[in-house]
Design a protein around this motif. Structure first.
Motif, PDB file in Angstrom:
ATOM      1  N   SER A 165       0.827  -1.206   0.000  1.00  0.00           N
ATOM      2  CA  SER A 165       0.000   0.000   0.000  1.00  0.00           C
ATOM      3  C   SER A 165       0.861   1.255   0.000  1.00  0.00           C
ATOM      4  O   SER A 165       0.558   2.231  -0.697  1.00  0.00           O
ATOM      5  N   ALA A 166       1.938   1.239   0.801  1.00  0.00           N
ATOM      6  CA  ALA A 166       2.814   2.409   0.875  1.00  0.00           C
ATOM      7  C   ALA A 166       3.495   2.663  -0.467  1.00  0.00           C
ATOM      8  O   ALA A 166       3.574   3.808  -0.932  1.00  0.00           O
ATOM      9  N   LEU A 167       3.981   1.619  -1.113  1.00  0.00           N
ATOM     10  CA  LEU A 167       4.675   1.774  -2.387  1.00  0.00           C
ATOM     11  C   LEU A 167       3.743   2.280  -3.486  1.00  0.00           C
ATOM     12  O   LEU A 167       4.168   3.037  -4.365  1.00  0.00           O
ATOM     13  N   THR A 168       2.491   1.867  -3.453  1.00  0.00           N
ATOM     14  CA  THR A 168       1.540   2.275  -4.482  1.00  0.00           C
ATOM     15  C   THR A 168       0.722   3.487  -4.054  1.00  0.00           C
ATOM     16  O   THR A 168      -0.171   3.914  -4.782  1.00  0.00           O
ATOM     17  N   PHE A 169       1.034   4.046  -2.873  1.00  0.00           N
ATOM     18  CA  PHE A 169       0.351   5.217  -2.322  1.00  0.00           C
ATOM     19  C   PHE A 169      -1.153   4.981  -2.314  1.00  0.00           C
ATOM     20  O   PHE A 169      -1.955   5.850  -2.669  1.00  0.00           O
ATOM     21  N   ASN A 170      -1.530   3.775  -1.892  1.00  0.00           N
ATOM     22  CA  ASN A 170      -2.925   3.342  -1.909  1.00  0.00           C
ATOM     23  C   ASN A 170      -3.473   3.397  -0.487  1.00  0.00           C
ATOM     24  O   ASN A 170      -3.090   2.598   0.366  1.00  0.00           O
ATOM     25  N   ALA A 171      -4.372   4.338  -0.231  1.00  0.00           N
ATOM     26  CA  ALA A 171      -4.919   4.515   1.113  1.00  0.00           C
ATOM     27  C   ALA A 171      -6.233   3.778   1.329  1.00  0.00           C
ATOM     28  O   ALA A 171      -6.928   4.027   2.320  1.00  0.00           O
ATOM     29  N   HIS A 172      -6.582   2.852   0.447  1.00  0.00           N
ATOM     30  CA  HIS A 172      -7.825   2.096   0.588  1.00  0.00           C
ATOM     31  C   HIS A 172      -7.792   1.312   1.899  1.00  0.00           C
ATOM     32  O   HIS A 172      -6.936   0.455   2.112  1.00  0.00           O
ATOM     33  N   LYS A 173      -8.750   1.587   2.759  1.00  0.00           N
ATOM     34  CA  LYS A 173      -8.711   1.060   4.128  1.00  0.00           C
ATOM     35  C   LYS A 173      -8.839  -0.456   4.206  1.00  0.00           C
ATOM     36  O   LYS A 173      -8.430  -1.065   5.205  1.00  0.00           O
ATOM     37  N   ILE A 174      -9.390  -1.082   3.181  1.00  0.00           N
ATOM     38  CA  ILE A 174      -9.557  -2.538   3.243  1.00  0.00           C
ATOM     39  C   ILE A 174      -8.224  -3.275   3.286  1.00  0.00           C
ATOM     40  O   ILE A 174      -8.187  -4.461   3.623  1.00  0.00           O
ATOM     41  N   HIS A 175      -7.120  -2.570   2.968  1.00  0.00           N
ATOM     42  CA  HIS A 175      -5.818  -3.227   2.930  1.00  0.00           C
ATOM     43  C   HIS A 175      -4.997  -3.048   4.208  1.00  0.00           C
ATOM     44  O   HIS A 175      -3.964  -3.707   4.355  1.00  0.00           O
ATOM     45  N   TYR A 176      -5.432  -2.161   5.123  1.00  0.00           N
ATOM     46  CA  TYR A 176      -4.609  -1.937   6.324  1.00  0.00           C
ATOM     47  C   TYR A 176      -5.405  -1.677   7.597  1.00  0.00           C
ATOM     48  O   TYR A 176      -4.856  -1.743   8.704  1.00  0.00           O
ATOM     49  N   ASP A 177      -6.690  -1.390   7.491  1.00  0.00           N
ATOM     50  CA  ASP A 177      -7.500  -1.037   8.656  1.00  0.00           C
ATOM     51  C   ASP A 177      -8.428  -2.212   8.980  1.00  0.00           C
ATOM     52  O   ASP A 177      -9.510  -2.342   8.413  1.00  0.00           O
TER      53      ASP A 177
END
Length: 315
Positions: free
Chosen positions: A216-228
């Motif tokens: 997520s960090a590398l792709t600057f992807n803040a979609h919450k399903i991947h980290y929250d």
């Protein structure tokens, strides 16, 4: 890095009783009347090294790749990342540049296809140190219904990547937009495990919260399903963190390259995400032998569900 990015839905009127076909039609008419968006970026070595470390590809992660190092197929997905400020993101953290209007704001990566130019025509592939321009245009927006009768909008975009020699890659992507969640969803029950399937070539994965965070960090992807995890379980009804569709695609193609030989390059890839895969749960890539220049692959989880289907065509 230069950017030309628009929010394509801001001035589209929403009907009093919006339906997926009507919203999709209005959204497409508005967006299609505008010029493509562009952004240019230097393909830097740091991003390639860190993506390789995230994928446990030690050959490219031990030291900083030199200029001219070929970007492995699909690794462009860690470049040309979204640039919206936080206030412009969706409630679920997603980039909204190509979102249709409300209520269809809940995005999932559905699939797509990638094509590389024929070798020998003077166009080199993407390489570290190149200045590359990505041109993105909306190509479709269609209202549909799921098997359960829920309305959704399927949005297709086409991304063209040009280096100094010409077009190096065409990337077509489809996103599904479902209605926004107004009532929290109960998390799905965990099915009973079954043996993972066998096949001519297999590779197993169990993604961790760390691997998903790093991608997520590398792709600057803040979609919450991947980290929250709380968002996943208490809002969207997922039983755990969701594995990124692009991460699964890259792992399929890396496995194909390892089977074929590390320098193998695809001509075309077609893929479709069919169900979520979750952190902490085992899944397996099952790949067949190449037949008439085509290799079929699928990802199967430890409950017998197919998470992604892929088809790779060789030159």
């Amino acid at each position: 890095m230069a950017h030309t990015i628009r929010r394509l839905y801001s001035s589209i009127p929403i009907p009093s009783s919006p339906s997926a076909p009507s919203i999709a039609s209005q959204f497409f008419a508005k967006a299609h009347s505008q010029p493509p968006s562009t952004q240019s970026q230097l393909l830097d070595a740091n991003q390639l090294q860190r993506l390789s470390a995230t994928l446990s590809r030690t050959q490219l992660s031990r030291s900083l790749p030199e200029n001219g190092t070929p970007l492995p197929p699909c690794y462009h997905l860690a470049y040309f990342t979204p640039s919206q400020v936080e206030e412009e993101l969706g409630r679920d953290g997603t980039d909204t540049t190509f979102n249709p209007p409300r209520p269809f704001t809940r995005r999932m990566w559905a699939g797509g296809e990638l094509e590389w130019p024929v070798p020998g025509k003077g166009v080199l592939g993407l390489r570290v140190g190149q200045q590359v321009t990505e041109t993105t245009k909306l190509v479709s927006a269609v209202g549909k219904r799921t098997g359960a009768g829920e309305e959704m909008v399927v949005v297709g975009v086409e991304k063209e990547y040009n280096n100094s020699e010409g077009v190096a890659l065409i990337d077509r992507r489809n996103w599904i937009f479902r209605p926004e969640i107004t009532e929290p969803q109960a998390p799905a029950a965990r099915p009973a495990e079954v043996p993972l399937p066998s096949g001519p070539h297999t590779r197993d994965f169990t993604q961790t919260p760390v691997s998903l965070f790093r991608f997520s960090a590398l792709t600057f992807n803040a979609h919450k399903i991947h980290y929250d995890r709380a968002w996943c379980r208490e809002v969207e009804g997922h039983r755990d963190l969701v594995v990124h569709g692009p991460l699964n695609l890259i792992n399929i193609v890396d496995f194909w390259r390892d089977v074929r030989g590390g320098n193998a390059s695809p001509k075309k890839i077609t893929y479709r995400a069919t169900r979520p895969l979750y952190a902490g749960e085992r899944y397996r890539i099952v790949m067949g032998d190449e037949k008439d220049g085509v290799t079929e692959a699928r990802i199967v989880d430890c409950y017998g569900g197919v998470g992604m289907l892929g088809r790779i065509e060789s030159f």
